[in-house]
Design an enzyme around this catalytic site. Structure first.
Site, short mmCIF file in Angstrom:
data_model
loop_
_atom_site.label_atom_id
_atom_site.label_comp_id
_atom_site.label_asym_id
_atom_site.label_seq_id
_atom_site.Cartn_x
_atom_site.Cartn_y
_atom_site.Cartn_z
N PHE A 111 -11.54 -2.01 0.09
CA PHE A 111 -10.16 -1.95 -0.41
C PHE A 111 -9.50 -3.31 -0.50
O PHE A 111 -8.52 -3.47 -1.21
CB PHE A 111 -9.33 -0.98 0.45
CG PHE A 111 -8.48 -1.63 1.49
CD1 PHE A 111 -8.98 -1.95 2.73
CD2 PHE A 111 -7.14 -1.92 1.22
CE1 PHE A 111 -8.18 -2.55 3.69
CE2 PHE A 111 -6.34 -2.53 2.17
CZ PHE A 111 -6.86 -2.85 3.41
N LYS A 112 -10.04 -4.31 0.19
CA LYS A 112 -9.38 -5.62 0.14
C LYS A 112 -9.41 -6.21 -1.27
O LYS A 112 -8.60 -7.06 -1.60
CB LYS A 112 -9.99 -6.55 1.18
CG LYS A 112 -9.78 -5.94 2.58
CD LYS A 112 -9.76 -6.92 3.68
CE LYS A 112 -9.31 -6.29 4.97
NZ LYS A 112 -10.06 -5.08 5.37
N ASP A 113 -10.33 -5.73 -2.09
CA ASP A 113 -10.34 -6.15 -3.49
C ASP A 113 -9.03 -5.82 -4.20
O ASP A 113 -8.65 -6.49 -5.15
CB ASP A 113 -11.46 -5.45 -4.26
CG ASP A 113 -12.85 -5.96 -3.88
OD1 ASP A 113 -12.97 -7.15 -3.52
OD2 ASP A 113 -13.80 -5.16 -3.94
N THR A 146 -12.57 -8.78 4.33
CA THR A 146 -11.69 -9.77 3.72
C THR A 146 -12.51 -10.95 3.22
O THR A 146 -12.26 -11.49 2.14
CB THR A 146 -10.67 -10.32 4.73
OG1 THR A 146 -9.91 -9.24 5.23
CG2 THR A 146 -9.75 -11.33 4.10
#
Ligand SMILES: *Cc1c(COP(=O)(O)O)cnc(C)c1O
Length: 495
Positions: A111-113, A146
């Protein structure tokens, strides 16, 4: 109306959005928070007709008020494009009667994308707006996800360099391989002999070192942060909660105005804080369900009002949540302290000096909308197996923490409000833990054999991010002690 950003530790330190994005961290270790949170000015019914990019603009224009429409649309459209493997960007999947908001369709399948594909554009645009001549050096501590997402976002972006530190024995083999094979010419990756908190503390120390900042400036560099403390990460995360709500309207699950719960597997508290900010912008949220793994600092905090990091650090199968200091929680503390920087600074000083602090009864009352719980390793494994057996959908370990905690919440409260579970990583990123949860016999197989087996079981094609590292060469081999982080950064910059 212009939104100004203020430090959580000093009421007199203010910045525009672009300045706050450039700085990352405020002085004295403070975090930038918006001085007001504007209400959405488009109805949810209208938002439900929009694309992800259009929803992103409707949200971000309210928070990044010193960006022009052209600048912001350029950033949004450069970020949320064919790097994602679906035009929906963040699709909603329904399995076993649950809604999973899949936030892992970007370049590095986590999800950090969602935030790190836009941050480089926000940052370089901010630099231009503020007449910055120095090269920007992104300094990042990562518990796994991250790191690669930041490397992928910043790789070969002109005017930037990026250095990433990860705990050498605290990330999954695939996470490590993703990072150490990064090809961007402006990238540097090092494992440290310590845990994530050591890496994060080392990075924070460099950020706060004024002498170092001066030295870098003389050499044409300045630090900025890609960590989730940067508001350039936080604000783009508000978008997908608004988007998720509009998906539930679009498919008839809810009507405009109905409340939902959000369930978030939590580490640094960035993702769930974005959901909270979304609610302050008008998103109807009933409960924020904060899911932890065995490192259950946040569960203890929400039940007792005492934050206490003095405990054993446990390595789990959900490494991106193996965190004892949830940095973004400070933004919530600041808010429930009545936006009182002095009061917040005092609590953070206690955290720094003694490893703990306790909030007042009045502050605790403000947290009624939050529910904390945790899932043990055995519960996480069982949840992966349960959902797979039920309908063939395979969760990653982090999402499984959230799903298991959601089960506990429902059992405890009987609440049947439609609930969105933030699905934060593809199971392909944690293949071994996922596959051995389904069948312990998989332990004997090699990493990439498991990848192929996961494809067979799930029917979900192996993502490009995984194909890319099958044969990639290891390019980053530095391992250092936490005391030597500054030295290796200087070395990387050639100063
Ligand atoms: C980073 C991460 C989390 C935790 O998110 P925070 O914003 O730090 O709370 C959860 N799951 C995955 C897969 C992550 O990468």
């Amino acid at each position: 109306m212009e939104v100004i950003y203020r430090s959580t530790r000093n009421a007199n330190e203010t910045a525009t959005a672009s300045e706050a994005i450039l700085k990352g961290l405020a002085g004295e270790g403070g975090l930038f928070v918006p001085d007001q949170i504007p209400a959405l000015d488009v109805s949810f019914d209208d938002l439900a007709k929009m694309s992800y990019q259009e929803v992103a603009y409707a949200v971000m224009k309210l928070m990044f008020t010193d960006f022009t429409e052209e600048e912001l649309k350029y950033c949004i459209n450069s970020a949320y494009d064919s790097k994602f493997d679906t035009e929906l960007i963040a699709p909603m999947a329904k399995h076993s009667g649950r809604y999973f908001l899949e936030l892992f369709h970007g370049k590095t399948i986590a999800f950090k994308d969602m935030a790190l594909s836009i941050l480089p554009y926000l940052l370089t645009t901010s630099a231009k707006k503020n007449g910055v001549k120095n090269e920007i050096v992104i300094l990042t501590a990562t518990s796994g996800d991250t790191g690669k997402a930041a490397l992928a976002g910043f790789a070969d972006v002109p005017g930037t360099r990026i250095a990433v530190f990860y705990p050498k024995s605290g990330v999954s083999p695939i996470q490590e391989k993703q990072m150490v094979t990064e090809r961007g010419k402006n990238t540097f990756v090092a494992g440290i002999t310590g845990n994530f908190d050591d890496a994060q503390t080392g990075v924070k120390k460099m950020f706060q070192d004024e002498e170092l900042a001066k030295f870098l400036d003389e050499n044409g560099f300045q630090f900025s942060s890609a960590n989730s403390i940067n508001i350039g990460r936080l604000v783009p995360q508000i978008v997908y909660y608004v988007y998720a709500y509009t998906r539930l309207i679009a498919d008839g699950t809810i009507k405009n105005g109905d409340k939902i719960n959000v369930v978030v597997p939590t580490g640094n508290f960035g993702n769930i804080l974005a959901a909270y900010y979304a609610s302050l912008m008008g998103l109807p949220v009933n409960r924020f369900i904060c899911a932890s793994n065995d490192n259950k600092v946040l569960y203890d905090f929400f039940t007792t009002g005492k934050y206490d990091r003095n405990r054993e650090f446990i390595l789990t199968t959900s490494p991106s949540m193996d965190i004892l200091i949830s940095s973004n929680l400070e933004r919530l503390i600041y808010r429930i302290a009545g936006n009182d920087a002095a009061k917040n600074a005092e609590l953070m000083k206690q955290l720094n000096e003694t490893g703990s602090y306790e909030i007042t009864a009045d502050m605790k009352k403000e947290l009624d909308a939050f529910y904390g719980n945790y899932a043990t390793e055995a519960e996480v494994s069982a949840e992966i197996k349960r959902i797979y057996d039920e309908d063939g959908y395979i969760l990653d370990t982090h999402t499984a923490v959230a799903s298991a905690v959601y089960g506990k919440y429902v059992a405890e409260t009987g609440d049947d409000t439609p609930s969105v579970i933030a699905s934060t990583a593809s199971p392909y990123k944690f293949t071994r833990s996922v596959m051995t949860s389904i069948d312990a016999d998989y332990e004997k197989k090699g990493d990439f054999e498991l990848v192929d087996e996961l494809e067979r079981l799930s029917g979900v094609k192996v993502p490009q991010a995984i194909e890319d590292i099958r044969s990639a060469e290891v390019l980053h081999k530095t391992v250092c002690d936490k005391e030597d982080m500054e030295k290796v950064v200087k070395n990387f910059l050639g100063v």
